[in-house]
Write an enzyme that holds these catalytic residues in place. Sequence first.
Site, PDB file in Angstrom:
ATOM      1  N   CYS A 200     -18.181 -12.683 -20.332  1.00 50.86           N
ATOM      2  CA  CYS A 200     -19.464 -12.754 -21.026  1.00 50.86           C
ATOM      3  C   CYS A 200     -19.393 -13.754 -22.184  1.00 50.86           C
ATOM      4  O   CYS A 200     -20.267 -14.606 -22.341  1.00 50.86           O
ATOM      5  CB  CYS A 200     -19.820 -11.363 -21.549  1.00 50.86           C
ATOM      6  SG  CYS A 200     -21.550 -11.165 -21.980  1.00 50.86           S
TER       7      CYS A 200
ATOM      8  N   CYS B  64     -22.373  -7.384 -19.509  1.00 49.50           N
ATOM      9  CA  CYS B  64     -21.164  -7.578 -18.720  1.00 49.50           C
ATOM     10  C   CYS B  64     -20.096  -6.582 -19.163  1.00 49.50           C
ATOM     11  O   CYS B  64     -19.870  -6.390 -20.348  1.00 49.50           O
ATOM     12  CB  CYS B  64     -20.575  -8.969 -18.960  1.00 49.50           C
ATOM     13  SG  CYS B  64     -21.478 -10.278 -18.188  1.00 49.50           S
TER      14      CYS B  64
ATOM     15  N   GLY C  47       0.792  -1.226   0.000  1.00 46.65           N
ATOM     16  CA  GLY C  47       0.000   0.000   0.000  1.00 46.65           C
ATOM     17  C   GLY C  47       0.821   1.271   0.000  1.00 46.65           C
ATOM     18  O   GLY C  47       0.286   2.355  -0.202  1.00 46.65           O
TER      19      GLY C  47
ATOM     20  N   CYS D  30     -25.554 -12.624 -21.612  1.00 47.18           N
ATOM     21  CA  CYS D  30     -25.235 -13.956 -21.094  1.00 47.18           C
ATOM     22  C   CYS D  30     -26.036 -14.290 -19.837  1.00 47.18           C
ATOM     23  O   CYS D  30     -25.902 -15.365 -19.281  1.00 47.18           O
ATOM     24  CB  CYS D  30     -23.732 -14.072 -20.806  1.00 47.18           C
ATOM     25  SG  CYS D  30     -23.206 -13.178 -19.340  1.00 47.18           S
TER      26      CYS D  30
ATOM     27  N   CYS E 277     -27.105  -9.552 -16.968  1.00 47.66           N
ATOM     28  CA  CYS E 277     -26.507  -9.210 -18.265  1.00 47.66           C
ATOM     29  C   CYS E 277     -27.468  -9.584 -19.394  1.00 47.66           C
ATOM     30  O   CYS E 277     -28.004 -10.690 -19.424  1.00 47.66           O
ATOM     31  CB  CYS E 277     -25.185  -9.946 -18.438  1.00 47.66           C
ATOM     32  SG  CYS E 277     -24.484  -9.816 -20.101  1.00 47.66           S
TER      33      CYS E 277
END
Lengths: 302, 264
Positions: free
Chosen positions: A277, A271, A37, A249, A246
Amino acid sequence: MSTAQEKPETPYNFAYLDEQTKRMIRRAILKAVAIPGYQVPFASREMPMPYGWGTGGVQVTASLIGPDDVLKVIDQGADDTTNAVSIRSFFAKVAGVKTTTHTKEASLIQTRHRVPEMPLSENQILVYQVPIPEPLRFLEPRETETRLMHALEEYGLMHVKLYEDIARHGHIATTYAYPVKVEGRYVMDPSPIPKFDNPKLTNSPALQLFGAGREKRIYALPPYTRVESLDFEDHPFRVQEFSEPCGLCGASGVYLDEVILDDHGGRMFVCSDTDHCEGRREAGHRGHLAGAMGAPGAEAAE
Amino acid sequence: MSAPIDPGEAPLLSVERLTRFYGERLGCRDVSFDLYPGEVLAVVGESGSGKTTLLNCLAARMKLSSGAVRYRMRDGEMRDLAALGEAERRFLMRTDWGFVHQNPADGLRMNVSAGANVGERLMAIGERNYGEIRGSAHDWLSRVEVPTDRIDDSPRAFSGGMRQRLQIARNLVTAPRLVFMDEPTGGLDVSVQARLLDLIRALVAELRMAALVVTHDLAVARLLSHRIMVMKEGRVVEEGLTDRVLDDPQRPYTQLLVSSILQV
């Protein structure tokens, strides 16, 4: 990683950058991995692309990639947008590596603003392109001061931003680049990924590296690092929810893009992760708009 | 106004021969005094007399050239401020101390709402409950007489007097034991000034804070402080109870200062 190098058909060194530069970047990466970080400064180079197009990510990728790597590049989840296609062909040219659009085949994934839907493995590295690495930038413009704030763990200001969100909107309205705390120590900007992807950062088996070219910073999340999204006790962190699956899909529980279909208000949600997808459609899943793609106007005009 | 000092109590702040040079130039020299809990000390003097230098040295915003400033921490231990680490010093500044700037824009975050300004210190010391932070902000805004329906407004939309009251609320929310004020009523018109002085007086008495007020306005010093220090050319020329110094000045410079007050 890039020791044995057969020269590709270009006048450039393997993976474009010279070996000393790659060494310098790897050194920065090692430090970043050692201090999860923490933003490590590095001597960012000019790349043959404008700032803001992923120069940081490209430099990290270039310093890591080896002849055996398989590279995938995604831009907002998609493999077929300008940025993704250009960077992929860049490395195909200067490093001669294999490229792919399939998440599970890739050993190295450079991403702009998304984390793939498919869980990553220990053998994969995810490289993020970062425009502004400093999460405190818009709260405290002085870099000298923000570095001191990181050093002293003075993160009250970050919550001031979240407070402002709730005061104005009634909920935390930050939807992307949502600040996280790494291993209980450094507050980090996860790059402009939707906050939907924040839960994927924590405890990930893959190494995650963040490169900011213009800002000359590299930071990292080693595998299995604890990453918490900042929040309030009475306003806990929540990801976006979508009202429909979606359209192509039928996947739910994934991040969706809204696509405008016509000028009559027609729209669909698909997606954002194109590979995910396509994989689902090949496996036989069908959304309620699948097949309507050929004549998009027809569906929406009723 | 007499100071509510407990005779057995140790000083909160103890200053010994504080000296600060700017290169060759003198900022202030050989200033020594003790400040007790609940006491308000005014530092007066003309421009360039070293008041602000003294204040900045005391509040650990500037390094001393020589001398020492000791502060009694909440655990009762006297600590030399110069020996505190950066993290400790900053923690002290946002919990136990307040600093009210002359210009509120220097002490406020002008880009965030009034409520966030008040809540910032709470969040800095780890408060993570939105409802409670907002509750405190609400409470403090009403205590400093800022209309509470303006809690979500930016301080930019506030008048000078409101900004100054907001700055005070922001500083007092963590119940500091010592507040430094640099010309807290400078630049405000007289009626607003009077209300603000009333407010500071009430808060100081209610919360039993010690305060160090730098001002060139003797009327402000008279109203707020128990004790007064007169500075000239970087040195303290006279020190004593406020009423005594203002009613019966001993030193020629103090006499000049007191007699220079415009009468209306």
